[in-house]
Design a protein around this motif. Structure first.
Motif, PDB file in Angstrom:
ATOM      1  N   GLY A  94      24.850 -19.000  19.726  1.00  0.00           N
ATOM      2  CA  GLY A  94      24.102 -20.101  19.129  1.00  0.00           C
ATOM      3  C   GLY A  94      24.965 -21.318  18.859  1.00  0.00           C
ATOM      4  O   GLY A  94      24.714 -22.081  17.928  1.00  0.00           O
ATOM      5  N   LEU A  95      25.995 -21.491  19.668  1.00  0.00           N
ATOM      6  CA  LEU A  95      26.930 -22.599  19.481  1.00  0.00           C
ATOM      7  C   LEU A  95      26.822 -23.593  20.628  1.00  0.00           C
ATOM      8  O   LEU A  95      26.239 -23.298  21.666  1.00  0.00           O
ATOM      9  N   THR A  96      27.415 -24.740  20.440  1.00  0.00           N
ATOM     10  CA  THR A  96      27.590 -25.705  21.522  1.00  0.00           C
ATOM     11  C   THR A  96      29.087 -25.901  21.719  1.00  0.00           C
ATOM     12  O   THR A  96      29.901 -25.484  20.883  1.00  0.00           O
ATOM     13  N   ALA A  97      29.468 -26.555  22.798  1.00  0.00           N
ATOM     14  CA  ALA A  97      30.884 -26.802  23.052  1.00  0.00           C
ATOM     15  C   ALA A  97      31.497 -27.640  21.936  1.00  0.00           C
ATOM     16  O   ALA A  97      32.692 -27.519  21.642  1.00  0.00           O
ATOM     17  N   GLN A  98      30.701 -28.461  21.289  1.00  0.00           N
ATOM     18  CA  GLN A  98      31.196 -29.304  20.194  1.00  0.00           C
ATOM     19  C   GLN A  98      31.601 -28.473  18.979  1.00  0.00           C
ATOM     20  O   GLN A  98      32.372 -28.940  18.143  1.00  0.00           O
ATOM     21  N   ASP A  99      31.095 -27.255  18.875  1.00  0.00           N
ATOM     22  CA  ASP A  99      31.441 -26.387  17.755  1.00  0.00           C
ATOM     23  C   ASP A  99      32.827 -25.768  17.899  1.00  0.00           C
ATOM     24  O   ASP A  99      33.376 -25.250  16.925  1.00  0.00           O
ATOM     25  N   LEU A 100      33.380 -25.794  19.096  1.00  0.00           N
ATOM     26  CA  LEU A 100      34.704 -25.214  19.333  1.00  0.00           C
ATOM     27  C   LEU A 100      35.755 -26.296  19.156  1.00  0.00           C
ATOM     28  O   LEU A 100      36.106 -27.015  20.088  1.00  0.00           O
ATOM     29  N   THR A 101      36.270 -26.410  17.953  1.00  0.00           N
ATOM     30  CA  THR A 101      37.207 -27.486  17.647  1.00  0.00           C
ATOM     31  C   THR A 101      38.663 -27.037  17.633  1.00  0.00           C
ATOM     32  O   THR A 101      39.556 -27.867  17.537  1.00  0.00           O
ATOM     33  N   THR A 102      38.903 -25.717  17.721  1.00  0.00           N
ATOM     34  CA  THR A 102      40.282 -25.219  17.756  1.00  0.00           C
ATOM     35  C   THR A 102      40.401 -24.132  18.809  1.00  0.00           C
ATOM     36  O   THR A 102      39.418 -23.498  19.199  1.00  0.00           O
ATOM     37  N   TRP A 103      41.638 -23.918  19.263  1.00  0.00           N
ATOM     38  CA  TRP A 103      41.870 -22.856  20.244  1.00  0.00           C
ATOM     39  C   TRP A 103      41.626 -21.490  19.621  1.00  0.00           C
ATOM     40  O   TRP A 103      41.178 -20.570  20.290  1.00  0.00           O
ATOM     41  N   SER A 104      41.914 -21.357  18.345  1.00  0.00           N
ATOM     42  CA  SER A 104      41.682 -20.057  17.696  1.00  0.00           C
ATOM     43  C   SER A 104      40.186 -19.754  17.606  1.00  0.00           C
ATOM     44  O   SER A 104      39.782 -18.594  17.744  1.00  0.00           O
ATOM     45  N   ALA A 105      39.364 -20.786  17.402  1.00  0.00           N
ATOM     46  CA  ALA A 105      37.908 -20.563  17.376  1.00  0.00           C
ATOM     47  C   ALA A 105      37.427 -20.113  18.744  1.00  0.00           C
ATOM     48  O   ALA A 105      36.590 -19.209  18.850  1.00  0.00           O
ATOM     49  N   LEU A 106      37.964 -20.720  19.801  1.00  0.00           N
ATOM     50  CA  LEU A 106      37.601 -20.302  21.162  1.00  0.00           C
ATOM     51  C   LEU A 106      38.061 -18.872  21.417  1.00  0.00           C
ATOM     52  O   LEU A 106      37.316 -18.057  21.966  1.00  0.00           O
ATOM     53  N   GLY A 107      39.281 -18.556  21.006  1.00  0.00           N
ATOM     54  CA  GLY A 107      39.795 -17.194  21.172  1.00  0.00           C
ATOM     55  C   GLY A 107      38.966 -16.165  20.432  1.00  0.00           C
ATOM     56  O   GLY A 107      38.666 -15.097  20.970  1.00  0.00           O
ATOM     57  N   ASP A 108      38.603 -16.478  19.201  1.00  0.00           N
ATOM     58  CA  ASP A 108      37.769 -15.562  18.417  1.00  0.00           C
ATOM     59  C   ASP A 108      36.409 -15.356  19.072  1.00  0.00           C
ATOM     60  O   ASP A 108      35.886 -14.235  19.123  1.00  0.00           O
ATOM     61  N   LEU A 109      35.840 -16.438  19.584  1.00  0.00           N
ATOM     62  CA  LEU A 109      34.539 -16.342  20.250  1.00  0.00           C
ATOM     63  C   LEU A 109      34.629 -15.465  21.499  1.00  0.00           C
ATOM     64  O   LEU A 109      33.778 -14.602  21.727  1.00  0.00           O
ATOM     65  N   LEU A 110      35.674 -15.670  22.297  1.00  0.00           N
ATOM     66  CA  LEU A 110      35.837 -14.871  23.521  1.00  0.00           C
ATOM     67  C   LEU A 110      36.107 -13.407  23.196  1.00  0.00           C
ATOM     68  O   LEU A 110      35.612 -12.508  23.889  1.00  0.00           O
ATOM     69  N   MET A 111      36.866 -13.138  22.139  1.00  0.00           N
ATOM     70  CA  MET A 111      37.130 -11.748  21.761  1.00  0.00           C
ATOM     71  C   MET A 111      35.854 -11.058  21.281  1.00  0.00           C
ATOM     72  O   MET A 111      35.630  -9.887  21.587  1.00  0.00           O
ATOM     73  N   SER A 112      35.014 -11.778  20.562  1.00  0.00           N
ATOM     74  CA  SER A 112      33.754 -11.173  20.132  1.00  0.00           C
ATOM     75  C   SER A 112      32.830 -10.951  21.322  1.00  0.00           C
ATOM     76  O   SER A 112      32.066  -9.986  21.355  1.00  0.00           O
ATOM     77  N   ALA A 113      32.911 -11.818  22.323  1.00  0.00           N
ATOM     78  CA  ALA A 113      32.090 -11.647  23.523  1.00  0.00           C
ATOM     79  C   ALA A 113      32.530 -10.427  24.328  1.00  0.00           C
ATOM     80  O   ALA A 113      31.701  -9.706  24.883  1.00  0.00           O
ATOM     81  N   ILE A 114      33.833 -10.185  24.380  1.00  0.00           N
ATOM     82  CA  ILE A 114      34.355  -9.040  25.129  1.00  0.00           C
ATOM     83  C   ILE A 114      33.871  -7.725  24.522  1.00  0.00           C
ATOM     84  O   ILE A 114      33.634  -6.753  25.243  1.00  0.00           O
ATOM     85  N   SER A 115      33.670  -7.701  23.225  1.00  0.00           N
ATOM     86  CA  SER A 115      33.240  -6.466  22.567  1.00  0.00           C
ATOM     87  C   SER A 115      31.723  -6.279  22.597  1.00  0.00           C
ATOM     88  O   SER A 115      31.225  -5.292  22.068  1.00  0.00           O
ATOM     89  N   ASN A 116      31.001  -7.198  23.216  1.00  0.00           N
ATOM     90  CA  ASN A 116      29.545  -7.122  23.262  1.00  0.00           C
ATOM     91  C   ASN A 116      29.080  -6.871  24.703  1.00  0.00           C
ATOM     92  O   ASN A 116      29.186  -7.758  25.550  1.00  0.00           O
TER      93      ASN A 116
END
Length: 87
Positions: A29-51
């Motif tokens: 439920g995010l947009t690219a504008q919501d990813l303001t840090t590399w750690s936020a992108l990393g956290d998002l990708l890690m949560s995606a890998i577990s789903n």
């Protein structure tokens, strides 16, 4: 598949990146504008890998980016396989 030549094409690289990010962002439920840090992108990708559901969406998106609908199966045409640079 002539991936070496495909990766020389910046449009293909962008297409693969978007094929991964778009379903992940949509599910979260995010947009690219919501990813303001590399750690936020990393956290998002890690949560995606577990789903498993999100992973299946990413696989389908990448398949669509890789697949050439004008040839049978997941391969390039004989002519495209001879390319050394994108046409």
């Amino acid at each position: 598949m002539n991936l070496k030549v495909r990766f020389k094409n910046p449009v293909f690289i962008a297409q693969i990146i978007l094929a991964v990010l778009t379903p992940v962002l949509a599910y979260a439920g995010l947009t690219a504008q919501d990813l303001t840090t590399w750690s936020a992108l990393g956290d998002l990708l890690m949560s995606a890998i577990s789903n498993p559901y999100v992973l299946s969406l990413v696989v389908v998106s990448v398949w669509n980016a890789l697949n050439d609908p004008t040839t049978k199966g997941l391969k390039d045409s004989g002519q495209a396989l001879t390319y050394r640079d994108p046409k």
